[in-house]
Design a protein around this motif. Structure first.
Motif, short mmCIF file in Angstrom:
data_model
loop_
_atom_site.label_atom_id
_atom_site.label_comp_id
_atom_site.label_asym_id
_atom_site.label_seq_id
_atom_site.Cartn_x
_atom_site.Cartn_y
_atom_site.Cartn_z
N LYS A 153 0.86 -1.17 0.00
CA LYS A 153 0.00 0.00 0.00
C LYS A 153 0.90 1.23 0.00
CE LYS A 153 -4.10 2.03 2.13
NZ LYS A 153 -5.15 1.86 3.16
N LEU A 154 0.82 1.99 -1.08
CA LEU A 154 1.58 3.23 -1.18
C LEU A 154 0.73 4.39 -0.66
CD1 LEU A 154 3.14 2.88 -4.75
CD2 LEU A 154 3.96 1.99 -2.57
N SER A 155 1.43 5.37 -0.11
CA SER A 155 0.77 6.58 0.37
C SER A 155 1.39 7.78 -0.30
CB SER A 155 0.91 6.72 1.89
OG SER A 155 0.34 5.63 2.56
N CYS A 156 0.60 8.82 -0.44
CA CYS A 156 1.08 10.09 -0.96
C CYS A 156 0.52 11.19 -0.07
CB CYS A 156 0.64 10.28 -2.40
SG CYS A 156 1.01 11.90 -3.08
N ALA A 163 -9.35 14.17 5.09
CA ALA A 163 -9.05 14.78 6.38
C ALA A 163 -7.54 14.86 6.62
CB ALA A 163 -9.72 14.00 7.51
N ASP A 164 -6.84 13.87 6.10
CA ASP A 164 -5.39 13.80 6.29
C ASP A 164 -4.59 14.25 5.08
OD1 ASP A 164 -4.51 10.97 8.44
OD2 ASP A 164 -4.66 13.13 8.79
N PHE A 165 -5.29 14.64 4.01
CA PHE A 165 -4.63 15.02 2.75
C PHE A 165 -3.70 13.90 2.29
CE2 PHE A 165 -6.68 18.71 3.46
CZ PHE A 165 -6.03 19.78 4.05
N ARG A 180 -1.89 20.24 0.66
CA ARG A 180 -3.22 20.82 0.80
C ARG A 180 -4.20 20.02 -0.02
NH1 ARG A 180 -4.90 23.39 -3.76
NH2 ARG A 180 -3.39 24.39 -5.14
N TYR A 181 -5.47 20.27 0.19
CA TYR A 181 -6.51 19.56 -0.54
C TYR A 181 -6.48 19.95 -2.02
CZ TYR A 181 -11.16 18.24 -2.13
OH TYR A 181 -12.21 17.70 -2.83
#
Length: 119
Positions: free
Chosen positions: A19-22, A71-73, A26-27
């Protein structure tokens, strides 16, 4: 300006999952994942809108899922049943007028995270 930073890339055995995250500064409404191997064009994996509707490339949709946490961008790419041909640098991209699998619409890119799948 938007800063993006990918994480989660590592070496895995074929058949495994990652599982990759980015993380994004900001939104932004439309975001996407791409990947690139040496000597090849950067390939669009999928994109997602602000409400969570995602489009994934047909050849990958059975194994890859895109999601986001507004919520966490943070943007995510869940990859299952990984194959050696999934070995690439994975990039996230943001700020676009459309959900696209083409590079051109996206203004900001992360530095990429390496995924290596061994047989």
């Amino acid at each position: 300006q938007v800063q993006l930073k990918e994480s989660g890339g590592e070496s895995v055995q074929a058949g495994g999952s990652l599982k990759l995250s980015c993380s994004i500064s900001r939104y932004t409404y439309f975001m996407a994942w791409f990947r690139q191997t040496p000597g090849k064009e950067r390939e669009g994996i999928g994109c997602i809108g602000g409400h969570g509707t995602a489009i994934v490339r047909q050849s990958l949709k059975d194994r890859f899922t895109i999601s986001r946490d507004n919520a966490d961008f943070t943007l995510f790419l869940q990859m299952n049943s990984l194959k050696p041909e999934d070995t690439a640098i994975y990039y996230c991209a943001a700020v676009s007028s459309e959900c696209s699998l083409e590079q051109d619409p996206y203004e900001y890119w992360g530095q990429g995270t390496q995924v290596t799948v061994s047989s």
